[in-house]
Design a protein around this motif. Sequence first.
Motif, PDB file in Angstrom:
ATOM      1  N   ARG A 262      15.187   6.362 -18.379  1.00  4.23           N
ATOM      2  CA  ARG A 262      13.802   5.974 -18.050  1.00  4.23           C
ATOM      3  C   ARG A 262      13.702   4.454 -18.112  1.00  4.23           C
ATOM      4  O   ARG A 262      13.921   3.877 -19.176  1.00  4.23           O
ATOM      5  CB  ARG A 262      12.828   6.602 -19.044  1.00  4.23           C
ATOM      6  N   PHE A 263      13.365   3.838 -16.991  1.00  2.81           N
ATOM      7  CA  PHE A 263      13.313   2.378 -16.958  1.00  2.81           C
ATOM      8  C   PHE A 263      12.294   1.891 -15.936  1.00  2.81           C
ATOM      9  O   PHE A 263      11.765   2.671 -15.141  1.00  2.81           O
ATOM     10  CB  PHE A 263      14.705   1.799 -16.648  1.00  2.81           C
ATOM     11  N   VAL A 264      12.017   0.629 -15.993  1.00  8.73           N
ATOM     12  CA  VAL A 264      11.150  -0.022 -15.013  1.00  8.73           C
ATOM     13  C   VAL A 264      12.020  -0.942 -14.164  1.00  8.73           C
ATOM     14  O   VAL A 264      12.792  -1.742 -14.700  1.00  8.73           O
ATOM     15  CB  VAL A 264      10.023  -0.814 -15.715  1.00  8.73           C
ATOM     16  N   TRP A 265      11.915  -0.791 -12.855  1.00  5.46           N
ATOM     17  CA  TRP A 265      12.620  -1.653 -11.921  1.00  5.46           C
ATOM     18  C   TRP A 265      11.658  -2.763 -11.488  1.00  5.46           C
ATOM     19  O   TRP A 265      10.596  -2.483 -10.938  1.00  5.46           O
ATOM     20  CB  TRP A 265      13.101  -0.871 -10.704  1.00  5.46           C
ATOM     21  N   VAL A 266      12.032  -3.994 -11.775  1.00  9.93           N
ATOM     22  CA  VAL A 266      11.229  -5.141 -11.373  1.00  9.93           C
ATOM     23  C   VAL A 266      11.630  -5.479  -9.939  1.00  9.93           C
ATOM     24  O   VAL A 266      12.720  -6.002  -9.692  1.00  9.93           O
ATOM     25  CB  VAL A 266      11.443  -6.342 -12.321  1.00  9.93           C
TER      26      VAL A 266
ATOM     27  N   VAL B  84       3.243 -13.653  -9.639  1.00  9.89           N
ATOM     28  CA  VAL B  84       3.038 -12.266  -9.221  1.00  9.89           C
ATOM     29  C   VAL B  84       4.282 -11.463  -9.585  1.00  9.89           C
ATOM     30  O   VAL B  84       5.406 -11.953  -9.478  1.00  9.89           O
ATOM     31  CB  VAL B  84       2.807 -12.184  -7.692  1.00  9.89           C
ATOM     32  N   THR B  85       4.052 -10.229 -10.007  1.00  2.39           N
ATOM     33  CA  THR B  85       5.164  -9.307 -10.202  1.00  2.39           C
ATOM     34  C   THR B  85       4.804  -7.947  -9.634  1.00  2.39           C
ATOM     35  O   THR B  85       3.653  -7.523  -9.692  1.00  2.39           O
ATOM     36  CB  THR B  85       5.562  -9.167 -11.689  1.00  2.39           C
ATOM     37  N   GLY B  86       5.806  -7.298  -9.086  1.00  2.00           N
ATOM     38  CA  GLY B  86       5.680  -5.916  -8.641  1.00  2.00           C
ATOM     39  C   GLY B  86       6.805  -5.126  -9.270  1.00  2.00           C
ATOM     40  O   GLY B  86       7.952  -5.589  -9.317  1.00  2.00           O
ATOM     41  N   PHE B  87       6.479  -3.958  -9.793  1.00  5.21           N
ATOM     42  CA  PHE B  87       7.502  -3.133 -10.443  1.00  5.21           C
ATOM     43  C   PHE B  87       7.157  -1.673 -10.287  1.00  5.21           C
ATOM     44  O   PHE B  87       6.043  -1.315  -9.906  1.00  5.21           O
ATOM     45  CB  PHE B  87       7.646  -3.510 -11.926  1.00  5.21           C
ATOM     46  N   LYS B  88       8.142  -0.825 -10.580  1.00  4.61           N
ATOM     47  CA  LYS B  88       7.902   0.610 -10.530  1.00  4.61           C
ATOM     48  C   LYS B  88       8.713   1.317 -11.602  1.00  4.61           C
ATOM     49  O   LYS B  88       9.865   0.957 -11.860  1.00  4.61           O
ATOM     50  CB  LYS B  88       8.214   1.183  -9.158  1.00  4.61           C
ATOM     51  N   PRO B  89       8.117   2.290 -12.238  1.00  6.11           N
ATOM     52  CA  PRO B  89       8.860   3.099 -13.204  1.00  6.11           C
ATOM     53  C   PRO B  89       9.807   4.039 -12.458  1.00  6.11           C
ATOM     54  O   PRO B  89       9.485   4.535 -11.386  1.00  6.11           O
ATOM     55  CB  PRO B  89       7.763   3.877 -13.939  1.00  6.11           C
ATOM     56  N   MET B  90      10.980   4.223 -13.041  1.00  2.48           N
ATOM     57  CA  MET B  90      11.990   5.070 -12.423  1.00  2.48           C
ATOM     58  C   MET B  90      12.743   5.861 -13.494  1.00  2.48           C
ATOM     59  O   MET B  90      12.714   5.499 -14.665  1.00  2.48           O
ATOM     60  CB  MET B  90      12.991   4.214 -11.644  1.00  2.48           C
ATOM     61  N   ILE B  91      13.444   6.885 -13.024  1.00  2.00           N
ATOM     62  CA  ILE B  91      14.341   7.657 -13.881  1.00  2.00           C
ATOM     63  C   ILE B  91      15.623   7.885 -13.090  1.00  2.00           C
ATOM     64  O   ILE B  91      15.583   8.403 -11.978  1.00  2.00           O
ATOM     65  CB  ILE B  91      13.727   9.016 -14.289  1.00  2.00           C
TER      66      ILE B  91
ATOM     67  N   LYS C  24       0.830  -1.214   0.000  1.00  2.00           N
ATOM     68  CA  LYS C  24       0.000   0.000   0.000  1.00  2.00           C
ATOM     69  C   LYS C  24       0.863   1.262   0.000  1.00  2.00           C
ATOM     70  O   LYS C  24       0.611   2.208  -0.752  1.00  2.00           O
ATOM     71  CB  LYS C  24      -0.936   0.006   1.208  1.00  2.00           C
ATOM     72  N   GLU C  25       1.895   1.282   0.851  1.00  2.00           N
ATOM     73  CA  GLU C  25       2.769   2.455   0.913  1.00  2.00           C
ATOM     74  C   GLU C  25       3.539   2.645  -0.388  1.00  2.00           C
ATOM     75  O   GLU C  25       3.665   3.765  -0.890  1.00  2.00           O
ATOM     76  CB  GLU C  25       3.737   2.322   2.090  1.00  2.00           C
ATOM     77  N   ALA C  26       4.051   1.561  -0.948  1.00  2.00           N
ATOM     78  CA  ALA C  26       4.803   1.656  -2.204  1.00  2.00           C
ATOM     79  C   ALA C  26       3.902   2.124  -3.347  1.00  2.00           C
ATOM     80  O   ALA C  26       4.334   2.899  -4.205  1.00  2.00           O
ATOM     81  CB  ALA C  26       5.444   0.309  -2.535  1.00  2.00           C
ATOM     82  N   LYS C  27       2.655   1.661  -3.368  1.00  2.00           N
ATOM     83  CA  LYS C  27       1.718   2.101  -4.404  1.00  2.00           C
ATOM     84  C   LYS C  27       1.429   3.591  -4.255  1.00  2.00           C
ATOM     85  O   LYS C  27       1.389   4.328  -5.236  1.00  2.00           O
ATOM     86  CB  LYS C  27       0.423   1.288  -4.326  1.00  2.00           C
ATOM     87  N   GLU C  28       1.249   4.029  -3.026  1.00  2.91           N
ATOM     88  CA  GLU C  28       0.900   5.421  -2.753  1.00  2.91           C
ATOM     89  C   GLU C  28       2.078   6.374  -2.996  1.00  2.91           C
ATOM     90  O   GLU C  28       1.918   7.435  -3.594  1.00  2.91           O
ATOM     91  CB  GLU C  28       0.425   5.543  -1.307  1.00  2.91           C
ATOM     92  N   LYS C  29       3.278   5.969  -2.563  1.00  8.13           N
ATOM     93  CA  LYS C  29       4.410   6.895  -2.564  1.00  8.13           C
ATOM     94  C   LYS C  29       5.413   6.666  -3.678  1.00  8.13           C
ATOM     95  O   LYS C  29       6.202   7.555  -3.973  1.00  8.13           O
ATOM     96  CB  LYS C  29       5.145   6.799  -1.223  1.00  8.13           C
ATOM     97  N   ASP C  30       5.430   5.459  -4.274  1.00  5.94           N
ATOM     98  CA  ASP C  30       6.544   5.128  -5.156  1.00  5.94           C
ATOM     99  C   ASP C  30       6.122   4.560  -6.509  1.00  5.94           C
ATOM    100  O   ASP C  30       6.930   3.936  -7.186  1.00  5.94           O
ATOM    101  CB  ASP C  30       7.469   4.134  -4.429  1.00  5.94           C
ATOM    102  N   MET C  31       4.856   4.731  -6.868  1.00 11.37           N
ATOM    103  CA  MET C  31       4.341   4.287  -8.178  1.00 11.37           C
ATOM    104  C   MET C  31       4.467   2.775  -8.394  1.00 11.37           C
ATOM    105  O   MET C  31       4.521   2.304  -9.524  1.00 11.37           O
ATOM    106  CB  MET C  31       5.021   5.065  -9.310  1.00 11.37           C
TER     107      MET C  31
END
Length: 143
Positions: free
Chosen positions: A71-75, A58-65, A36-43
């Motif tokens: 510009r990349f996605v961190w898995v 299951v996978t969780g990832f976030k876009p980053m720069i 929940k916190e990662a979704k709210e604060k870290d995309m």
Amino acid sequence: MEIRELEQERQIRDAFPVMKQLRNHLDEEAYVALVKEAKEKDMYRLFGLFKGEEIVAVTGFKPMITLYYGRFVWVCDLVVREDKRSLGYGEKLLSFVHQWAKEEGYEKAALSSGLQRENAHCFYEQKMNYDRVSFVFKKDLKR
């Protein structure tokens, strides 16, 4: 098979038994709070691969720069249920992440994998064509 984003708390909890196979240091409450916190604060985005109504991966990832990758996605997380491994689910889910990244304008995907996870390393390098480019270091600031 279908890939769905897991957004509601019940969906996040339903994925815990699979995620626990990768993140075995977390109990369910800590896992839900962190998601929940990662979704709210870290995309952070969480997706499940379903076979029928059963979550098999299951996978969780976030876009980053960053200056290093641009510009990349961190898995952050990628796990296939232990009794469903080597059936193509990991490839399907990671390919989904790649497609999502391309569609959103990201140029690369990156991840880290524990030193002991040699089967995962073979999967990333041989099956998914990832390059081994660095070591990841961490420091526990509580000590």
